[in-house]
Design a protein around this motif. Structure first.
Motif, PDB file in Angstrom:
ATOM      1  N   GLY A 120       0.809  -1.209   0.000  1.00 42.82           N
ATOM      2  CA  GLY A 120       0.000   0.000   0.000  1.00 42.82           C
ATOM      3  C   GLY A 120       0.842   1.259   0.000  1.00 42.82           C
ATOM      4  N   TRP A 121       0.153   2.380   0.235  1.00 45.87           N
ATOM      5  CA  TRP A 121       0.778   3.698   0.161  1.00 45.87           C
ATOM      6  C   TRP A 121       1.334   4.099   1.531  1.00 45.87           C
ATOM      7  CZ3 TRP A 121       1.008   6.498  -4.436  1.00 45.87           C
ATOM      8  CH2 TRP A 121       0.294   5.944  -5.502  1.00 45.87           C
ATOM      9  N   TYR A 142       3.988   3.820  -3.403  1.00 49.39           N
ATOM     10  CA  TYR A 142       3.324   2.524  -3.326  1.00 49.39           C
ATOM     11  C   TYR A 142       4.327   1.376  -3.143  1.00 49.39           C
ATOM     12  CZ  TYR A 142       0.065  -1.232  -4.324  1.00 49.39           C
ATOM     13  OH  TYR A 142      -0.706  -2.356  -4.247  1.00 49.39           O
TER      14      TYR A 142
END
Length: 207
Positions: A120-121, A142
């Motif tokens: 994820g970020w 990311y």
């Protein structure tokens, strides 16, 4: 010309598209002569460290990469490609890496609140200023990875918080690494690739 090294372990199509967006002449190749003559090199990567090193060895690219880097050619490893820069990895079985940056790749410790893989970020925290790190503090990129690069602080440029301080960018001389995927990180990622382009072509003898 920037060569994206082809060893069947990279997210190469997205990397090439990202480079095209920033106006970089790039080619996917495993040709040793093209790699040696490149203005800059990018080693992307997804998958397992031992398989990736075995494929580089099978294509007789390990010595070619090391020799080319030794001439001063700028080199960028992405995700698994960054992990391969290290001396070794503990993934599955202890495996020797390219040895371009000191360190060992280790598994991210899982916790009840933080699952592995780290996916994820995540925000970036600058530790050292380099040609690729300007304006990155607090920016989101990311990640998709289960292992982290355990390197001395002298080579860790940027971290991300995931229970531990995960090295997000590392470097040593003309060798750079990004644990996250610049090609999947929107304008921030494109900006990092653009900075690498500037490094590659900063020497006026390159064209």
């Amino acid at each position: 010309m920037i060569i994206v090294i082809d060893y069947d372990a990279g997210n190469t199509a997205n990397v090439l598209r990202a480079l095209e967006k920033i106006g970089v002449a790039a080619e996917l190749s495993a040709d040793q002569e093209k790699i040696r003559q490149a203005d800059g090199l990018i080693l992307p990567g997804v998958g397992a460290f031992p398989a990736a090193m075995a494929e580089l060895e099978k294509r007789d690219l390990i010595t070619t990469i090391k020799d080319t880097v030794a001439t001063g050619t700028p080199f960028l490893g992405i995700c698994l490609g960054m992990q391969l820069l290290l001396d070794a990895s503990e993934e599955h079985v202890l495996t020797k890496g390219l040895g371009l940056i000191p360190g060992v790749c280790r598994e991210i410790p899982a916790t009840p609140s933080l699952k592995v893989p780290h996916m994820g970020w995540n925000a970036l925290d600058i530790q050292r200023d380099t040609a690729l790190t300007s304006d990155l503090s607090g920016k989101y990129v990311y990640f998709v990875h289960s292992y982290f690069t355990d390197v001395p602080a002298a080579f860790c440029d940027v971290t991300a918080d995931y229970g531990i301080k995960v090295p997000a960018m590392i470097s040593r001389g003309n060798v750079y690494g990004a644990q996250f995927h610049p090609e999947k990180s929107g304008d921030v990622g494109l900006g990092i690739l653009a900075k690498f382009k500037e490094v590659v072509y900063a020497d006026s003898t390159r064209n």
